[in-house]
Design an enzyme around this catalytic site. Structure first.
Site, PDB file in Angstrom:
ATOM      1  N   HIS A 155      52.079  40.785  39.354  1.00  0.00           N
ATOM      2  CA  HIS A 155      51.542  40.514  40.569  1.00  0.00           C
ATOM      3  C   HIS A 155      51.162  41.803  41.113  1.00  0.00           C
ATOM      4  CE1 HIS A 155      50.718  38.313  44.084  1.00  0.00           C
ATOM      5  NE2 HIS A 155      52.310  37.721  44.196  1.00  0.00           N
ATOM      6  N   SER A 156      50.309  41.722  42.358  1.00  0.00           N
ATOM      7  CA  SER A 156      49.906  42.856  43.014  1.00  0.00           C
ATOM      8  C   SER A 156      50.747  44.004  43.157  1.00  0.00           C
ATOM      9  CB  SER A 156      49.065  42.574  44.094  1.00  0.00           C
ATOM     10  OG  SER A 156      48.695  43.664  44.734  1.00  0.00           O
ATOM     11  N   GLY A 206      41.608  37.543  41.055  1.00  0.00           N
ATOM     12  CA  GLY A 206      41.345  38.970  41.798  1.00  0.00           C
ATOM     13  C   GLY A 206      39.991  39.265  41.815  1.00  0.00           C
ATOM     14  N   SER A 207      39.617  40.485  41.798  1.00  0.00           N
ATOM     15  CA  SER A 207      38.314  40.909  41.968  1.00  0.00           C
ATOM     16  C   SER A 207      37.596  41.061  40.711  1.00  0.00           C
ATOM     17  CB  SER A 207      38.051  42.466  42.544  1.00  0.00           C
ATOM     18  OG  SER A 207      38.861  43.318  41.394  1.00  0.00           O
ATOM     19  N   GLU A 228      39.523  33.615  38.152  1.00  0.00           N
ATOM     20  CA  GLU A 228      39.414  33.370  39.456  1.00  0.00           C
ATOM     21  C   GLU A 228      39.082  34.494  40.164  1.00  0.00           C
ATOM     22  OE1 GLU A 228      39.396  30.146  40.406  1.00  0.00           O
ATOM     23  OE2 GLU A 228      40.476  29.065  38.906  1.00  0.00           O
ATOM     24  N   LEU A 229      37.793  34.597  40.481  1.00  0.00           N
ATOM     25  CA  LEU A 229      37.549  36.088  41.027  1.00  0.00           C
ATOM     26  C   LEU A 229      36.787  35.815  42.582  1.00  0.00           C
ATOM     27  CD1 LEU A 229      35.685  37.389  37.842  1.00  0.00           C
ATOM     28  CD2 LEU A 229      37.983  37.557  38.490  1.00  0.00           C
ATOM     29  N   CYS A 262      39.379  34.316  48.962  1.00  0.00           N
ATOM     30  CA  CYS A 262      38.316  34.403  48.047  1.00  0.00           C
ATOM     31  C   CYS A 262      37.233  33.373  48.707  1.00  0.00           C
ATOM     32  CB  CYS A 262      38.680  34.112  46.785  1.00  0.00           C
ATOM     33  SG  CYS A 262      39.887  32.676  46.729  1.00  0.00           S
ATOM     34  N   GLU A 359      30.916  41.468  48.774  1.00  0.00           N
ATOM     35  CA  GLU A 359      31.974  40.731  49.297  1.00  0.00           C
ATOM     36  C   GLU A 359      32.811  41.405  50.442  1.00  0.00           C
ATOM     37  OE1 GLU A 359      35.401  39.708  46.606  1.00  0.00           O
ATOM     38  OE2 GLU A 359      35.925  38.005  47.852  1.00  0.00           O
TER      39      GLU A 359
HETATM   40  P1  NAP Z   1      42.185  43.273  42.637  1.00  0.00           P
HETATM   41  O1  NAP Z   1      42.371  44.559  43.145  1.00  0.00           O
HETATM   42  O2  NAP Z   1      41.343  42.897  41.479  1.00  0.00           O
HETATM   43  O3  NAP Z   1      43.843  42.782  42.141  1.00  0.00           O
HETATM   44  C1  NAP Z   1      44.253  41.734  41.715  1.00  0.00           C
HETATM   45  C2  NAP Z   1      45.113  42.003  40.478  1.00  0.00           C
HETATM   46  O4  NAP Z   1      44.705  42.470  39.538  1.00  0.00           O
HETATM   47  C3  NAP Z   1      46.489  42.735  41.164  1.00  0.00           C
HETATM   48  O5  NAP Z   1      47.661  42.289  40.434  1.00  0.00           O
HETATM   49  C4  NAP Z   1      46.012  44.349  40.539  1.00  0.00           C
HETATM   50  O6  NAP Z   1      47.034  45.042  40.223  1.00  0.00           O
HETATM   51  C5  NAP Z   1      45.196  43.815  39.065  1.00  0.00           C
HETATM   52  N1  NAP Z   1      44.443  44.704  38.469  1.00  0.00           N
HETATM   53  C6  NAP Z   1      43.333  45.300  39.152  1.00  0.00           C
HETATM   54  N2  NAP Z   1      42.657  45.798  38.446  1.00  0.00           N
HETATM   55  C7  NAP Z   1      43.389  45.863  37.253  1.00  0.00           C
HETATM   56  C8  NAP Z   1      43.098  46.338  35.800  1.00  0.00           C
HETATM   57  N3  NAP Z   1      41.824  47.129  35.697  1.00  0.00           N
HETATM   58  N4  NAP Z   1      43.689  46.244  34.785  1.00  0.00           N
HETATM   59  C9  NAP Z   1      44.735  45.394  35.136  1.00  0.00           C
HETATM   60  N5  NAP Z   1      44.994  44.674  36.183  1.00  0.00           N
HETATM   61  C10 NAP Z   1      44.316  44.922  37.217  1.00  0.00           C
HETATM   62  O7  NAP Z   1      42.006  42.047  43.623  1.00  0.00           O
HETATM   63  P2  NAP Z   1      42.545  42.477  45.396  1.00  0.00           P
HETATM   64  O8  NAP Z   1      42.105  43.380  46.129  1.00  0.00           O
HETATM   65  O9  NAP Z   1      44.040  42.194  45.059  1.00  0.00           O
HETATM   66  O10 NAP Z   1      42.515  40.693  45.654  1.00  0.00           O
HETATM   67  C11 NAP Z   1      41.174  40.397  46.233  1.00  0.00           C
HETATM   68  C12 NAP Z   1      40.041  39.954  45.352  1.00  0.00           C
HETATM   69  O11 NAP Z   1      40.606  38.691  44.739  1.00  0.00           O
HETATM   70  C13 NAP Z   1      38.792  39.375  46.153  1.00  0.00           C
HETATM   71  O12 NAP Z   1      37.748  39.657  45.310  1.00  0.00           O
HETATM   72  C14 NAP Z   1      39.179  37.741  45.878  1.00  0.00           C
HETATM   73  O13 NAP Z   1      38.193  37.004  46.374  1.00  0.00           O
HETATM   74  C15 NAP Z   1      39.615  37.694  44.970  1.00  0.00           C
HETATM   75  N6  NAP Z   1      40.526  36.455  44.669  1.00  0.00           N
HETATM   76  C16 NAP Z   1      40.072  35.328  44.282  1.00  0.00           C
HETATM   77  C17 NAP Z   1      40.627  34.085  44.216  1.00  0.00           C
HETATM   78  C18 NAP Z   1      40.139  32.765  43.464  1.00  0.00           C
HETATM   79  O14 NAP Z   1      41.025  31.781  43.204  1.00  0.00           O
HETATM   80  N7  NAP Z   1      38.842  32.843  43.015  1.00  0.00           N
HETATM   81  C19 NAP Z   1      41.777  34.080  45.005  1.00  0.00           C
HETATM   82  C20 NAP Z   1      42.290  35.152  45.690  1.00  0.00           C
HETATM   83  C21 NAP Z   1      41.693  36.275  45.521  1.00  0.00           C
HETATM   84  P3  NAP Z   1      47.273  46.239  41.401  1.00  0.00           P
HETATM   85  O15 NAP Z   1      47.496  45.560  42.533  1.00  0.00           O
HETATM   86  O16 NAP Z   1      48.391  46.861  40.732  1.00  0.00           O
HETATM   87  O17 NAP Z   1      46.034  46.883  41.615  1.00  0.00           O
END
Ligand code: NAP
Length: 460
Positions: A155-156, A206-207, A228-229, A262, A359
């Site tokens: 998880h985050s 995530g992103s 799911e980004l 998202c 975004e």
């Molecule tokens: P994020 O920074 O991408 O983080 C999401 C998850 O990925 C976290 O657990 C994070 O860990 C992990 N992570 C990030 N970079 C990584 C890497 N290089 N290697 C391994 N794990 C990695 O996103 P966020 O800021 O938490 O969430 C917002 C984003 O999620 C937005 O773009 C939003 O639109 C998207 N989102 C999409 C959906 C969908 O269903 N399409 C739903 C909800 C959110 P850490 O927390 O430890 O960094």
């Protein structure tokens, strides 16, 4: 890697958790893999007992769970309660329907008999975001556990208490050890988990940047993944829309979860006949939002999830304005403790403005005026994302026509992008691939195994 709970309402550190060691990770993997060998052969009825029990416990613990989400990521307490209930509904939905969704499919081959079975594939690994700290876990865990897989979740790092509370649900619901594991792991460990041959599939929400990293690693290992980004959903209002209804939905769709969805209505695209009146009413509604402690039920504008998220969003707004956008409302940090940002509206965002393609993850609405339906569709599609979108019109057949022309995974007519247990959720383009929820979500990580029976002799 440190996992920290920080209350974004006041910036206070609540708790810190140390990440697990590689030795601990190996032990969790061993347990998960062993657990798969028995969980896969449980009947649907046996698995459903555990999953439905977890749903019941979620409902019993609604206050505790909702409070944790509000403390760790600043969600308004009423929204946090709603998320807990939705997550419990997702668990129940799969407990009830999985057997039917995965029933063997009889084929009609030209000779003999054949059927396609849906069988589990093994240990799955999910990487999840903080913005819906339970719902994201529920929509990954419930279908996959009911399908007979076992799951491990990173998880985050900002919501470790929610992550642990969700893991505890499974222990308390009687799930065997290793069926659901929460992992406090680093990015390096994420890569090693994906490389591990015991792990058979990877799901990330995530992103796009995280998606690129995790999907590439899964690809190198020839492992199935779902992504799911992010999104930049268009919220199209045609000239024949009901004005007040569409404004009310726009405020909700933009500001739900303090704009950190998202599927938030990130781009409001309004046909010129209605544009001025829409903007006036939208602005008026945004101006009266009340910032405050998200635990307080009178608060309607909570903090952003972290200080870093606030700093990033402020800099995106400044960059948009420096490149010619007009700031109609807000744009600043709110002068109080915590990570609060004013409800913000930007207009005049031209295609050469970096804001046009980014975004905005928070209480910032991008407002566009267009001449007509064609321009609205063209603008909606001029995006690197393709998650959801919506169109408001009194003419449903017109709405369906517009929906058909939109390049996204989901389109909603007369209400904003939405999620429900029985509706498939997911996108195209940089919004990722694969679907979660509904009967589609449970098909992603199963082996569609053909079994053919025929008594024929080998060719001579
Ligand atoms: P994020 O920074 O991408 O983080 C999401 C998850 O990925 C976290 O657990 C994070 O860990 C992990 N992570 C990030 N970079 C990584 C890497 N290089 N290697 C391994 N794990 C990695 O996103 P966020 O800021 O938490 O969430 C917002 C984003 O999620 C937005 O773009 C939003 O639109 C998207 N989102 C999409 C959906 C969908 O269903 N399409 C739903 C909800 C959110 P850490 O927390 O430890 O960094």
């Amino acid at each position: 890697m440190a996992y920290q709970s920080i209350n974004p309402n006041d910036g206070k550190l609540l708790k810190t958790f140390v990440g697990i060691t590689d030795i601990e990770l190996e032990s969790i993997l061993v347990t998960a893999n062993a657990s798969f060998e028995s969980w896969r052969f449980e009947t649907f009825v046996q698995r459903a007992k555990v999953v439905a029990r977890a749903a019941a416990i979620m409902r019993e613990r609604i206050e505790e769970l909702a409070r944790l989400a509000t403390l760790e990521m600043g969600k308004l307490i009423a929204e946090a309660r709603g998320e807990v209930l939705l997550s419990a509904d997702i668990l129940d939905y799969y407990a009830k329907n999985a057997e039917c969704f995965l029933a063997p499919e009889r084929l009609s081959p030209s000779t003999g008999e054949a059927e396609v079975m849906s069988t589990p594939i093994g240990v799955l690994f999910g990487v999840q975001p903080w913005n819906f700290p339970y719902y994201q876990l529920a929509r990954f865990a419930a279908p996959n556990l009911m399908a007979g897989n076992v799951v491990m979740v990173k998880h985050s790092s900002s919501v470790p208490q929610c992550a642990m509370a969700f893991e505890k649900l499974w222990q308390d619901a009687g799930a065997p050890a290793g069926v659901y594991s929460n992992l406090l792991v680093s990015y390096d460990q994420v890569n090693r988990i994906i490389d591990d041959p015991r792990v058979k599939g990877v799901a990330l929400t995530g992103s796009a940047d995280a998606g690129i990293s995790v999907a590439a690693r899964a690809g190198q290992n020839l492992k199935k993944s779902t992504m799911e980004l992010g999104g930049s959903d268009a919220f199209i209002v045609l000239e024949d829309a009901e004005l007040d209804k569409s404004v009310a939905w726009a405020v909700w769709a933009k500001m739900n979860n303090t704009g950190q969805c998202c599927i938030a209505a990130k781009r409001l695209i309004v046909v010129e006949e209605l544009a001025e009146r829409f903007l006036e009413k939208f602005q008026a509604a945004m101006m009266v939002l009340v910032p405050g402690d998200p635990m307080d039920k009178t608060t309607t504008l909570g903090p952003l999830s972290t200080e870093a998220a606030l700093v990033q969003l402020l800099s995106q707004v400044n960059e948009a304005v420096a490149n010619g956008a007009t700031l109609v409302l807000g744009g600043k940090r709110i002068d109080r403790p915590g990570s609060f940002m004013q409800a913000t509206i930007l207009t005049n965002i031209k295609p050469d403005n970096p804001a046009f393609r980014k975004e905005f993850f928070g209480p910032v609405a991008l407002f566009f005026r267009v001449k007509n339906e064609d321009e609205a569709v063209a603008l909606a599609n001029d995006s690197d994302f393709g998650l959801g979108g919506s169109v408001f019109t009194k003419d449903i057949s017109r709405g369906k026509r517009v929906a058909n022309r939109m390049d996204t995974g989901m389109v909603f007519i007369n209400h904003p992008t939405w999620t429900a247990t029985d509706l498939p959720f997911g996108g195209i383009k940089n919004s990722g691939y694969g679907r979660e929820l509904s009967k589609m979500g449970i098909q992603e990580f199963v082996n569609k195994k053909l079994i053919r029976t025929e008594s024929i002799d080998a060719p001579a």
